[in-house]
Design a protein around this motif. Structure first.
Motif, PDB file in Angstrom:
ATOM      1  N   GLY A 187     -55.674  44.325 -44.595  1.00 21.87           N
ATOM      2  CA  GLY A 187     -55.320  43.113 -45.323  1.00 21.87           C
ATOM      3  C   GLY A 187     -54.670  42.042 -44.466  1.00 21.87           C
ATOM      4  O   GLY A 187     -54.600  40.880 -44.861  1.00 21.87           O
ATOM      5  N   LEU A 188     -54.179  42.396 -43.279  1.00 20.59           N
ATOM      6  CA  LEU A 188     -53.538  41.420 -42.401  1.00 20.59           C
ATOM      7  C   LEU A 188     -54.450  40.939 -41.282  1.00 20.59           C
ATOM      8  O   LEU A 188     -54.116  39.987 -40.576  1.00 20.59           O
ATOM      9  N   VAL A 189     -55.586  41.568 -41.117  1.00 20.60           N
ATOM     10  CA  VAL A 189     -56.517  41.177 -40.053  1.00 20.60           C
ATOM     11  C   VAL A 189     -57.049  39.780 -40.348  1.00 20.60           C
ATOM     12  O   VAL A 189     -57.473  39.478 -41.459  1.00 20.60           O
ATOM     13  N   GLY A 190     -56.983  38.903 -39.340  1.00 20.86           N
ATOM     14  CA  GLY A 190     -57.476  37.540 -39.490  1.00 20.86           C
ATOM     15  C   GLY A 190     -56.455  36.575 -40.062  1.00 20.86           C
ATOM     16  O   GLY A 190     -56.732  35.389 -40.200  1.00 20.86           O
ATOM     17  N   LYS A 191     -55.263  37.065 -40.414  1.00 25.93           N
ATOM     18  CA  LYS A 191     -54.223  36.198 -40.970  1.00 25.93           C
ATOM     19  C   LYS A 191     -53.174  35.912 -39.904  1.00 25.93           C
ATOM     20  O   LYS A 191     -53.019  36.662 -38.943  1.00 25.93           O
ATOM     21  N   ILE A 192     -52.453  34.836 -40.097  1.00 21.97           N
ATOM     22  CA  ILE A 192     -51.352  34.512 -39.213  1.00 21.97           C
ATOM     23  C   ILE A 192     -50.182  35.405 -39.608  1.00 21.97           C
ATOM     24  O   ILE A 192     -49.791  35.467 -40.780  1.00 21.97           O
ATOM     25  N   ILE A 193     -49.631  36.127 -38.634  1.00 20.26           N
ATOM     26  CA  ILE A 193     -48.504  37.011 -38.905  1.00 20.26           C
ATOM     27  C   ILE A 193     -47.332  36.640 -38.009  1.00 20.26           C
ATOM     28  O   ILE A 193     -47.494  35.959 -37.003  1.00 20.26           O
ATOM     29  N   GLU A 194     -46.159  37.082 -38.383  1.00 21.17           N
ATOM     30  CA  GLU A 194     -44.950  36.850 -37.601  1.00 21.17           C
ATOM     31  C   GLU A 194     -44.421  38.193 -37.140  1.00 21.17           C
ATOM     32  O   GLU A 194     -44.308  39.127 -37.916  1.00 21.17           O
ATOM     33  N   VAL A 195     -44.102  38.288 -35.864  1.00 18.96           N
ATOM     34  CA  VAL A 195     -43.517  39.496 -35.301  1.00 18.96           C
ATOM     35  C   VAL A 195     -42.162  39.120 -34.728  1.00 18.96           C
ATOM     36  O   VAL A 195     -42.064  38.189 -33.926  1.00 18.96           O
ATOM     37  N   ILE A 196     -41.117  39.811 -35.144  1.00 13.70           N
ATOM     38  CA  ILE A 196     -39.761  39.535 -34.679  1.00 13.70           C
ATOM     39  C   ILE A 196     -39.204  40.824 -34.085  1.00 13.70           C
ATOM     40  O   ILE A 196     -39.338  41.894 -34.677  1.00 13.70           O
ATOM     41  N   ALA A 197     -38.549  40.736 -32.929  1.00 12.60           N
ATOM     42  CA  ALA A 197     -37.913  41.905 -32.320  1.00 12.60           C
ATOM     43  C   ALA A 197     -36.467  41.561 -32.006  1.00 12.60           C
ATOM     44  O   ALA A 197     -36.178  40.546 -31.385  1.00 12.60           O
ATOM     45  N   PHE A 198     -35.553  42.386 -32.482  1.00 14.75           N
ATOM     46  CA  PHE A 198     -34.137  42.203 -32.173  1.00 14.75           C
ATOM     47  C   PHE A 198     -33.456  43.554 -32.223  1.00 14.75           C
ATOM     48  O   PHE A 198     -33.946  44.503 -32.830  1.00 14.75           O
ATOM     49  N   SER A 199     -32.305  43.647 -31.589  1.00 18.77           N
ATOM     50  CA  SER A 199     -31.558  44.895 -31.525  1.00 18.77           C
ATOM     51  C   SER A 199     -30.811  45.119 -32.837  1.00 18.77           C
ATOM     52  O   SER A 199     -30.219  44.184 -33.380  1.00 18.77           O
ATOM     53  N   VAL A 200     -30.825  46.313 -33.336  1.00 16.62           N
ATOM     54  CA  VAL A 200     -30.111  46.642 -34.578  1.00 16.62           C
ATOM     55  C   VAL A 200     -29.055  47.717 -34.322  1.00 16.62           C
ATOM     56  O   VAL A 200     -28.733  48.494 -35.197  1.00 16.62           O
ATOM     57  N   GLU A 201     -28.492  47.739 -33.129  1.00 18.77           N
ATOM     58  CA  GLU A 201     -27.510  48.758 -32.782  1.00 18.77           C
ATOM     59  C   GLU A 201     -26.286  48.717 -33.678  1.00 18.77           C
ATOM     60  O   GLU A 201     -25.661  49.746 -33.926  1.00 18.77           O
ATOM     61  N   ASP A 202     -25.914  47.543 -34.177  1.00 18.96           N
ATOM     62  CA  ASP A 202     -24.752  47.427 -35.043  1.00 18.96           C
ATOM     63  C   ASP A 202     -25.075  47.733 -36.496  1.00 18.96           C
ATOM     64  O   ASP A 202     -24.195  47.725 -37.341  1.00 18.96           O
ATOM     65  N   THR A 203     -26.323  47.996 -36.793  1.00 16.69           N
ATOM     66  CA  THR A 203     -26.759  48.264 -38.149  1.00 16.69           C
ATOM     67  C   THR A 203     -26.869  49.756 -38.367  1.00 16.69           C
ATOM     68  O   THR A 203     -27.360  50.483 -37.516  1.00 16.69           O
ATOM     69  N   LYS A 204     -26.414  50.216 -39.526  1.00 14.07           N
ATOM     70  CA  LYS A 204     -26.540  51.628 -39.851  1.00 14.07           C
ATOM     71  C   LYS A 204     -28.005  51.921 -40.135  1.00 14.07           C
ATOM     72  O   LYS A 204     -28.629  51.296 -40.988  1.00 14.07           O
ATOM     73  N   ILE A 205     -28.562  52.859 -39.425  1.00 12.73           N
ATOM     74  CA  ILE A 205     -29.963  53.225 -39.587  1.00 12.73           C
ATOM     75  C   ILE A 205     -30.029  54.555 -40.323  1.00 12.73           C
ATOM     76  O   ILE A 205     -29.401  55.537 -39.925  1.00 12.73           O
TER      77      ILE A 205
END
Length: 78
Positions: free
Chosen positions: A20-38
């Protein structure tokens, strides 16, 4: 929408997209989540998780003696 949290051991990743996402404009974001409880996904079988939860809750009780639901009071919007 796809959201995943991972720890990479290299600086290159490959992302597989659903059809469903092939051929569409997508956004990819990368950031550190070390301070976030995982919260890690629990791979324990469902039956074992339910049994463990029941064991934790076995000493809790609920006594509704003497309680009567009053529909008129519940629907009083004044």
């Amino acid at each position: 929408m796809i959201r995943t949290i991972l720890k990479s051991n290299r600086n290159s990743l490959t992302l597989e997209l659903p059809d469903g996402l092939v051929g569409k404009i997508i956004e990819v974001i990368a950031f550190s989540v070390e301070d976030t409880k995982i919260i890690a996904k629990d791979n324990t079988p469902k039956e074992a998780r339910v049994a463990a939860l029941r064991d934790k809750l076995k000493n809790f009780t609920f006594n509704s003696g003497g309680y009567k639901f009053d529909r008129d009071e519940a629907n009083d919007y004044e």
